[in-house]
Design an enzyme around this catalytic site. Structure first.
Site, PDB file in Angstrom:
ATOM      1  N   HIS A   1       0.855  -1.193   0.000  1.00  0.00           N
ATOM      2  CA  HIS A   1       0.000   0.000   0.000  1.00  0.00           C
ATOM      3  C   HIS A   1       0.891   1.243   0.000  1.00  0.00           C
ATOM      4  O   HIS A   1       1.253   1.774   1.044  1.00  0.00           O
ATOM      5  CB  HIS A   1      -0.920  -0.002   1.224  1.00  0.00           C
ATOM      6  CG  HIS A   1      -2.021   1.002   1.152  1.00  0.00           C
ATOM      7  ND1 HIS A   1      -3.360   0.655   1.146  1.00  0.00           N
ATOM      8  CD2 HIS A   1      -2.004   2.364   1.067  1.00  0.00           C
ATOM      9  CE1 HIS A   1      -4.103   1.745   1.065  1.00  0.00           C
ATOM     10  NE2 HIS A   1      -3.287   2.798   1.026  1.00  0.00           N
TER      11      HIS A   1
ATOM     12  N   HIS B   1       1.361   4.888  -2.189  1.00  0.00           N
ATOM     13  CA  HIS B   1       0.865   5.834  -3.195  1.00  0.00           C
ATOM     14  C   HIS B   1       2.028   6.585  -3.838  1.00  0.00           C
ATOM     15  O   HIS B   1       2.865   7.165  -3.142  1.00  0.00           O
ATOM     16  CB  HIS B   1      -0.076   6.854  -2.542  1.00  0.00           C
ATOM     17  CG  HIS B   1      -1.399   6.282  -2.139  1.00  0.00           C
ATOM     18  ND1 HIS B   1      -2.478   6.253  -2.973  1.00  0.00           N
ATOM     19  CD2 HIS B   1      -1.801   5.711  -0.979  1.00  0.00           C
ATOM     20  CE1 HIS B   1      -3.511   5.697  -2.353  1.00  0.00           C
ATOM     21  NE2 HIS B   1      -3.113   5.347  -1.138  1.00  0.00           N
TER      22      HIS B   1
ATOM     23  N   GLY C   1      -9.156   8.347  -2.698  1.00  0.00           N
ATOM     24  CA  GLY C   1      -9.715   9.687  -2.577  1.00  0.00           C
ATOM     25  C   GLY C   1     -10.410   9.855  -1.241  1.00  0.00           C
ATOM     26  O   GLY C   1     -10.490   8.925  -0.438  1.00  0.00           O
TER      27      GLY C   1
ATOM     28  N   HIS D   1      -9.956   1.086  -0.696  1.00  0.00           N
ATOM     29  CA  HIS D   1      -9.775   1.857   0.534  1.00  0.00           C
ATOM     30  C   HIS D   1     -11.093   1.855   1.333  1.00  0.00           C
ATOM     31  O   HIS D   1     -12.143   2.215   0.794  1.00  0.00           O
ATOM     32  CB  HIS D   1      -9.439   3.317   0.205  1.00  0.00           C
ATOM     33  CG  HIS D   1      -7.998   3.579  -0.039  1.00  0.00           C
ATOM     34  ND1 HIS D   1      -7.346   3.173  -1.177  1.00  0.00           N
ATOM     35  CD2 HIS D   1      -7.066   4.247   0.706  1.00  0.00           C
ATOM     36  CE1 HIS D   1      -6.072   3.580  -1.126  1.00  0.00           C
ATOM     37  NE2 HIS D   1      -5.879   4.223   0.012  1.00  0.00           N
TER      38      HIS D   1
ATOM     39  N   GLU E   1     -11.006   3.829   7.022  1.00  0.00           N
ATOM     40  CA  GLU E   1      -9.965   4.784   7.437  1.00  0.00           C
ATOM     41  C   GLU E   1     -10.671   6.034   7.949  1.00  0.00           C
ATOM     42  O   GLU E   1     -10.953   6.160   9.131  1.00  0.00           O
ATOM     43  CB  GLU E   1      -9.036   5.104   6.266  1.00  0.00           C
ATOM     44  CG  GLU E   1      -7.896   6.058   6.637  1.00  0.00           C
ATOM     45  CD  GLU E   1      -7.133   6.565   5.418  1.00  0.00           C
ATOM     46  OE1 GLU E   1      -6.040   7.112   5.626  1.00  0.00           O
ATOM     47  OE2 GLU E   1      -7.630   6.447   4.281  1.00  0.00           O
TER      48      GLU E   1
ATOM     49  N   ASP F   1       2.063   3.623   3.010  1.00  0.00           N
ATOM     50  CA  ASP F   1       1.016   4.497   2.486  1.00  0.00           C
ATOM     51  C   ASP F   1       1.601   5.655   1.676  1.00  0.00           C
ATOM     52  O   ASP F   1       1.646   5.586   0.455  1.00  0.00           O
ATOM     53  CB  ASP F   1       0.116   5.011   3.609  1.00  0.00           C
ATOM     54  CG  ASP F   1      -1.236   5.507   3.098  1.00  0.00           C
ATOM     55  OD1 ASP F   1      -1.546   5.311   1.900  1.00  0.00           O
ATOM     56  OD2 ASP F   1      -1.995   6.090   3.884  1.00  0.00           O
TER      57      ASP F   1
END
Length: 334
Positions: free
Chosen positions: A8, A10, A173, A200, A203, A280
């Site tokens: 994970h 980005h 997003g 996702h 969270e 992340d």
């Protein structure tokens, strides 16, 4: 040297600091002091929410609008990950966010794959005793109100480039304003096309967002840490061996969880949950995967045996080939 797997990660949240400076100069943008630039790129303890966290992506995204930008960033990031001891990574990005100039989504994907392939080729030519870093790309759909065409195109392009650098899709997003379930048609299409996916959930939004992701067929959940608010859901995740892609520092930054000392990854692991540990957004959260492990060792007494289980969970969850999984399992024994 220890070996790590990051599932994970980005791209836009992990552009190396030195690469940001390099690209700013190439684009003739004024480069502030290192301290000012770090403040623009990274959050600190004053970050109050996921929305505030996402504000830090503005500058990197500005530097990701040409083929050269994307190829450079992917190459530089992989170089950095190799130095950290990573042996496998899945890097996710939303090609629709990189079409502000002349690129199409397909152009953006091809540029990222070019950076990946260049790294893999150069790595083969190095006289390096460390294990090779292998990597793949995940394409993110975005939670926007009016981007149905763009999201559908992303799914179709994931199929076009499947196993040619791309191995799956994601939904990313701001979580909350639009429920996950609204995007079910895109994941139905992915399932029909044979494109693996993660979503996702859990969270910024709570357990219900995880339930929606499960209803959409997700076998991997990005974050998912708020399952701890619902014991029945937690048991369901354990029973079905759903993978959670946990990201400790990021969860602190976005206030999905508030105390690192009681971060529940160790507890979930002992309950039988298939949890993994990931970074992340390395630059936004000012972290990396080795740091995440050290943090949890210090704050939650994470043991070497538990770390091995996290690693093996990541191998099981990776959207990669059986041969690659054999390689990754063998590495943990060396």
């Amino acid at each position: 040297m220890r070996k790590f797997i990051d599932l994970h990660l980005h791209l836009d949240g992990s552009v190396p600091f030195t690469t940001v400076k390099k690209l700013m100069r190439e684009h003739n943008l004024p480069v502030p002091s290192d301290q000012e630039l770090r403040q623009e790129l990274s959050v600190d303890s004053s970050c109050k929410s996921l929305d505030q966290f996402l504000e830090k992506f503005a500058l990197p995204n500005q530097l990701m609008q040409t083929r050269h930008d994307l190829e450079t960033i992917v190459y530089d990031l992989l170089t950095e990950l190799k130095e950290q001891g990573l042996v496998y990574a899945e890097i996710r990005f939303a090609p629709q966010l990189h079409t502000k100039k002349d690129l199409t989504q397909e152009d953006a994907i091809k540029a990222a794959i070019a950076g990946l392939n260049k790294f893999l080729k150069d790595q083969k030519q190095e006289n390096d005793s460390r294990p090779e870093l292998h990597a793949n790309l995940l394409l993110c759909l975005m939670r926007f109100a009016d981007n149905q065409n763009e999201n559908k195109e992303t799914v179709e392009l994931a199929k076009k480039f499947l196993n040619k650098g791309v191995v799956g899709i994601d939904l990313a997003g701001a979580e909350g304003p639009i429920p996950n379930i609204e995007y079910k048609p895109f994941f139905d299409l992915a399932k029909k096309l044979g494109v693996p996916y993660t979503i996702h959930a859990g969270e910024a939004d709570g357990p219900d967002s995880i339930r929606q992701a499960l209803a959409m067929g997700a076998k991997r959940i990005g974050h998912g840490i708020r399952c701890t608010e619902d014991s029945e859901l937690t048991q369901e995740l354990i029973h079905d061996q759903i993978i959670l892609e946990c990201c400790a520092t990021s969860n602190m930054n976005t206030k999905a969880f508030d105390q690192i000392d009681s971060y529940p990854i160790k507890k979930l692991l002992h309950k039988g949950m298939k949890v993994t540990l990931n970074s992340d957004d390395m630059t936004v959260s000012n972290t990396n995967l080795p740091h995440e492990y050290k943090l949890l060792e210090a704050k939650t007494d994470l043991t070497p045996e538990e770390e091995t289980t996290l690693y093996l969970n990541a191998v099981d969850a990776a959207f990669t080939t059986p041969d690659e999984k054999i390689r990754l399992r063998a590495l943990i024994q060396k």
